[in-house]
Write an enzyme that holds these catalytic residues in place. Sequence first.
Site, mmCIF file in Angstrom:
data_model
loop_
_atom_site.group_PDB
_atom_site.id
_atom_site.type_symbol
_atom_site.label_atom_id
_atom_site.label_comp_id
_atom_site.label_asym_id
_atom_site.label_seq_id
_atom_site.Cartn_x
_atom_site.Cartn_y
_atom_site.Cartn_z
ATOM 1 N N GLY A 52 6.612 33.202 127.156
ATOM 2 C CA GLY A 52 6.224 34.493 127.742
ATOM 3 C C GLY A 52 5.905 35.570 126.726
ATOM 4 O O GLY A 52 5.691 36.724 127.091
ATOM 5 N N GLY A 104 8.800 43.844 125.095
ATOM 6 C CA GLY A 104 9.835 43.482 126.070
ATOM 7 C C GLY A 104 10.201 44.660 126.938
ATOM 8 O O GLY A 104 10.035 45.824 126.553
ATOM 9 N N VAL A 128 3.542 52.151 120.255
ATOM 10 C CA VAL A 128 3.577 51.461 118.956
ATOM 11 C C VAL A 128 4.971 50.911 118.701
ATOM 12 O O VAL A 128 5.944 51.660 118.658
ATOM 13 C CB VAL A 128 3.205 52.415 117.792
ATOM 14 C CG1 VAL A 128 3.136 51.631 116.484
ATOM 15 C CG2 VAL A 128 1.882 53.107 118.050
ATOM 16 N N LYS A 149 -2.690 50.042 117.416
ATOM 17 C CA LYS A 149 -1.460 50.657 116.890
ATOM 18 C C LYS A 149 -1.708 51.218 115.488
ATOM 19 O O LYS A 149 -1.195 52.285 115.130
ATOM 20 C CB LYS A 149 -0.332 49.622 116.882
ATOM 21 C CG LYS A 149 0.062 49.179 118.297
ATOM 22 C CD LYS A 149 0.929 47.931 118.276
ATOM 23 C CE LYS A 149 1.321 47.498 119.678
ATOM 24 N NZ LYS A 149 1.935 46.171 119.706
HETATM 25 N N1 HSE Z 1 1.560 42.319 122.944
HETATM 26 C C1 HSE Z 1 2.287 43.184 122.076
HETATM 27 C C2 HSE Z 1 2.994 42.378 121.005
HETATM 28 C C3 HSE Z 1 3.328 44.014 122.751
HETATM 29 O O1 HSE Z 1 2.966 41.160 121.030
HETATM 30 O O2 HSE Z 1 3.584 42.992 120.140
HETATM 31 C C4 HSE Z 1 2.770 45.220 123.379
HETATM 32 O O3 HSE Z 1 2.034 45.968 122.484
#
Ligand code: HSE
Length: 435
Positions: free
Chosen positions: A189, A309, A134, A207
């Site tokens: 990205g 990231g 999370v 989450k």
């Molecule tokens: N894809 C998610 C986001 C990151 O854009 O926050 C990993 O949970």
Amino acid sequence: MSESLPTLNVAVLGAGTVGSQVIRILGEQANELAARAGARMKVTSVLVRDMAAPRDAQIDPAILTTDADQAIDGKDIVVELIGGIEPARTYVRRALDQGISVVTGNKALLAAHGPELYEAAAASGADLYYEAAVAGAVPVVYGLRESLAGDRITRVMGIVNGTTNFILDSMNTHKVSYEQALAEAQRLGFAEADPTADVEGHDAAAKCAILASLAFHTRVSIADVAVEGISAITAEDMAEAAANGHVIKLLAIAERRLTDDGTEGIAARVHPALIPTGNPLATVAGAFNAVVVEGEAAGRLMFYGQGAGGAPTASAVLSDLVAAAHHRAYGGHAPRESVYAHLPILDAGLTRTRYQMRLQVEDRLGVLADVAGIFSRHGVSIQAVSQHYDSEPGSAIVTIATHTAREADLRAVAQALGKSSAVRRVASTLRVEGE
Ligand code: HSE
């Protein structure tokens, strides 16, 4: 000093963006991490799909393997960074069943199968840690699970998906369409080639379920979270929000509520919402995450930082690794699942909030009375109405803000408006939060 410390064998499952950073930092900061954990953490196997794929970290080819059983068996700690339900669930179970502690960043797995994994960890005496699941580097799991264990949490509200925050922020700042903002997020990205999990709110819902379970000591799974994504948000919605001193954010909200009959329960939801520009969540820009937690004793707390990231997420994984390694070397274990409260999950229709609705209506005598009548018949009180010019001949745009209303009543209003001859279309319905 650290030479005399015990050495623990660590398996890393998945050597993508996050896994590579975990391996790099474990190598570069080996002595410091060993001193903090009281044990050396040695990566002795790395599970990959393709032995020859290029990677961001230098990994000794001798520890790479495509054989999961070989990667996992006999290790002290397994770091699972594969994502998705299978085969991650099988691998995590394999580790936990052997008493191997697991550190995972897998929100989908936890939100769907958390109780099973917690039970397996408790049965074998292993740790289950998931700070990285999370909000990346933001220590909100630790915050709820440990720092706030002495408080009674009433509400958790946050921006927990960086991709959608980036898209909404671009739409707001650069006045571009949803499609243009998504394309830019993909080019940079942030968004995946298939952006569904992010833009339709599924990642944020997973989450939200994890945060709600921790906050309210109750099992909340992803299926308990009402979800709406951002793909229907238009440039017009953004412009109107800005004109009224709002921004639109994708929010995950989990709250303790009393129903009309006085029963206490939990409501968990993910949806785009209008929030006033003065709310601290309105200033969360780009791909950043922020979570506001309200505790009865602590008051309001805000957790903020990089939610995705390689390196930021690796920071969360490494903190869990240090804790798990310390337990392995000296005893003790991670907090077990805390679900003593067993609060009921409330129907989403019972949620109460304010709404703002934009309608394209016939520009003729009595239309506003017809529209107001529909709101009134369903018990939804109007707070403000404004009418604007529409370039389409014979029509006008009407924006209606409501007082606090029940979700179920608002849905009934939207349905009735959709059938009314006075209304050409319901252009948007947005909830208003954080006032
Ligand atoms: N894809 C998610 C986001 C990151 O854009 O926050 C990993 O949970």
